[in-house]
Enzyme design. Structure first.
Site, mmCIF file in Angstrom:
data_model
loop_
_atom_site.group_PDB
_atom_site.id
_atom_site.type_symbol
_atom_site.label_atom_id
_atom_site.label_comp_id
_atom_site.label_asym_id
_atom_site.label_seq_id
_atom_site.Cartn_x
_atom_site.Cartn_y
_atom_site.Cartn_z
ATOM 1 N N SER A 168 22.833 32.377 -0.194
ATOM 2 C CA SER A 168 21.751 31.554 0.342
ATOM 3 C C SER A 168 20.771 31.135 -0.757
ATOM 4 O O SER A 168 20.211 30.034 -0.707
ATOM 5 C CB SER A 168 21.019 32.307 1.457
ATOM 6 O OG SER A 168 20.519 33.542 0.972
ATOM 7 N N THR A 169 20.550 31.978 -1.773
ATOM 8 C CA THR A 169 19.658 31.597 -2.874
ATOM 9 C C THR A 169 20.321 30.523 -3.727
ATOM 10 O O THR A 169 19.682 29.542 -4.126
ATOM 11 C CB THR A 169 19.294 32.830 -3.724
ATOM 12 O OG1 THR A 169 18.974 33.919 -2.856
ATOM 13 C CG2 THR A 169 18.095 32.543 -4.614
ATOM 14 N N GLY B 54 22.865 34.543 -7.495
ATOM 15 C CA GLY B 54 21.975 35.502 -6.850
ATOM 16 C C GLY B 54 22.476 36.922 -7.037
ATOM 17 O O GLY B 54 23.430 37.178 -7.785
ATOM 18 N N ALA B 55 21.822 37.854 -6.354
ATOM 19 C CA ALA B 55 22.247 39.262 -6.395
ATOM 20 C C ALA B 55 21.760 39.946 -5.125
ATOM 21 O O ALA B 55 20.804 39.505 -4.490
ATOM 22 C CB ALA B 55 21.670 39.958 -7.620
ATOM 23 N N ASP B 56 22.439 41.027 -4.794
ATOM 24 C CA ASP B 56 21.968 41.866 -3.681
ATOM 25 C C ASP B 56 20.967 42.893 -4.176
ATOM 26 O O ASP B 56 20.069 43.294 -3.442
ATOM 27 C CB ASP B 56 23.167 42.534 -3.005
ATOM 28 C CG ASP B 56 24.111 41.492 -2.433
ATOM 29 O OD1 ASP B 56 23.638 40.660 -1.639
ATOM 30 O OD2 ASP B 56 25.292 41.469 -2.818
ATOM 31 N N GLY C 41 27.580 40.584 -1.474
ATOM 32 C CA GLY C 41 27.170 40.517 -0.067
ATOM 33 C C GLY C 41 27.782 39.322 0.644
ATOM 34 O O GLY C 41 28.015 39.351 1.852
ATOM 35 N N GLU D 225 32.890 35.337 -8.715
ATOM 36 C CA GLU D 225 31.590 35.380 -9.406
ATOM 37 C C GLU D 225 31.731 36.094 -10.759
ATOM 38 O O GLU D 225 31.193 35.645 -11.769
ATOM 39 C CB GLU D 225 30.554 36.089 -8.535
ATOM 40 C CG GLU D 225 30.171 35.278 -7.296
ATOM 41 C CD GLU D 225 29.277 36.028 -6.325
ATOM 42 O OE1 GLU D 225 28.650 35.368 -5.490
ATOM 43 O OE2 GLU D 225 29.202 37.271 -6.383
ATOM 44 N N LYS E 206 14.886 42.239 -4.046
ATOM 45 C CA LYS E 206 16.157 42.640 -4.670
ATOM 46 C C LYS E 206 15.968 43.545 -5.893
ATOM 47 O O LYS E 206 16.936 44.101 -6.402
ATOM 48 C CB LYS E 206 16.942 41.391 -5.097
ATOM 49 C CG LYS E 206 17.100 40.294 -4.043
ATOM 50 C CD LYS E 206 18.129 40.619 -3.021
ATOM 51 C CE LYS E 206 18.386 39.512 -2.021
ATOM 52 N NZ LYS E 206 19.137 38.382 -2.509
HETATM 53 C C1 5RP Z 1 27.782 36.638 -2.914
HETATM 54 C C2 5RP Z 1 26.718 37.263 -3.742
HETATM 55 C C3 5RP Z 1 25.347 36.754 -3.571
HETATM 56 O O1 5RP Z 1 24.874 36.278 -4.792
HETATM 57 C C4 5RP Z 1 24.464 37.867 -3.070
HETATM 58 O O2 5RP Z 1 25.025 38.390 -1.882
HETATM 59 C C5 5RP Z 1 23.039 37.377 -2.780
HETATM 60 O O3 5RP Z 1 23.089 36.476 -1.715
HETATM 61 P P1 5RP Z 1 21.783 35.833 -1.103
HETATM 62 O O4 5RP Z 1 21.214 34.910 -2.128
HETATM 63 O O5 5RP Z 1 22.261 35.129 0.133
HETATM 64 O O6 5RP Z 1 20.834 36.962 -0.755
HETATM 65 O O7 5RP Z 1 26.940 38.145 -4.541
HETATM 66 O O8 5RP Z 1 29.002 37.292 -3.068
#
Ligand code: 5RP
Length: 241
Positions: free
Chosen positions: A48-49, A100-102, A114, A121, A139
């Site tokens: 989403s980011t 992005g990252a979790d 996530g 990636e 995060k």
């Molecule tokens: C997808 C990822 C995303 O970058 C991670 O889950 C973050 O997602 P979001 O920006 O929706 O919080 O690793 O596999």
């Protein structure tokens, strides 16, 4: 669209005057344009980011050659906005990868996956000189492991990998979508592991990556971020590692 454990994870209660998490994602997505090298291809992550970044990227699409994408979902969004998408095999190196990252720690190590796109990636990150992580401040963690750790596995190895995590003190569950095992862009499954504190991300990634049947573990330590654009209530903070 793949489901994400973050969708159901508890979030910090926002301060009344704070920007929404969505607004923070928009801010960092736009700020990432600064790192896009004009005239070149850019590596594009998933989530989403990143969707906010892709929307911002469309405003400068005439200044770049195109993108290398880390998922079917991002490819579709890029193409819908008129941005050319190249196969990673056609490209030797990229100057920058935006994703992005979790979770991200204070050394730039991350948990990702996530959105179930962790394998592609990691591939695009590996061919990029600089990883720019875009994330809201929820995060940032001291130690990786609060977010369920995604691991892409070959289905016939699932039970064995689950047992290996149990022996480490973790609890792994198969990720489902609509009541069925989620199938990744690569035709594999995802398990999400809770109960682990990852104090040595490099050693952890090296160890789990060797287990038979593990396609990709969602710890990004070898492909860590060099820069993190962190969306905070007081604006975008730039962390460098
Ligand atoms: C997808 C990822 C995303 O970058 C991670 O889950 C973050 O997602 P979001 O920006 O929706 O919080 O690793 O596999």
């Amino acid at each position: 669209m793949n489901t994400s454990p973050r969708d159901t994870a508890p979030t910090h209660a926002p301060h009344p005057s704070a920007l929404t998490q969505d607004a923070l994602k928009t801010l960092v997505g736009q700020a990432a344009l600064h790192y896009v090298v004009r005239g070149e291809l850019v590596g594009v992550g998933t989530g989403s980011t990143v969707n906010k970044f892709i929307d911002a990227l469309a405003t400068i699409k005439d200044q770049i050659k195109g993108a290398v994408s880390s998922s079917v979902a991002s490819t579709e969004r890029l193409r819908a906005l008129g941005i050319a998408v190249f196969d990673s095999n056609e490209v030797e190196r990229l100057s920058v990868y935006i994703d992005g990252a979790d979770e991200i720690d204070h050394q730039g190590h991350m948990v990702k996956g996530g959105g179930a796109a962790l394998t592609r990636e990691k591939i695009v990150a590996a061919q990029s000189d600089t990883f720019v992580c875009i994330a809201d401040e929820s995060k940032l963690v001291d130690v990786l492991g609060a977010f369920p750790l995604p691991v892409e596995v070959i289905p016939m190895a699932t039970a064995r990998v689950v047992r290996q995590f149990a022996a480490m003190g973790g609890h792994a569950v198969l990720r489902l979508k609509d009541g069925q095992p989620l199938v990744t862009d690569n035709g594999q499954h995802i398990i999400d592991v809770t109960g682990l504190k990852i104090h040595d991300p490099l050693a952890f990634e090296a160890q789990v990556s060797q287990w038979p049947g593990v396609v990709t573990v969602g710890v990004f330590a070898f492909q860590r971020a060099q820069v993190c654009l962190l969306g905070t209530a007081s604006g975008v903070k730039t962390l460098t590692f």
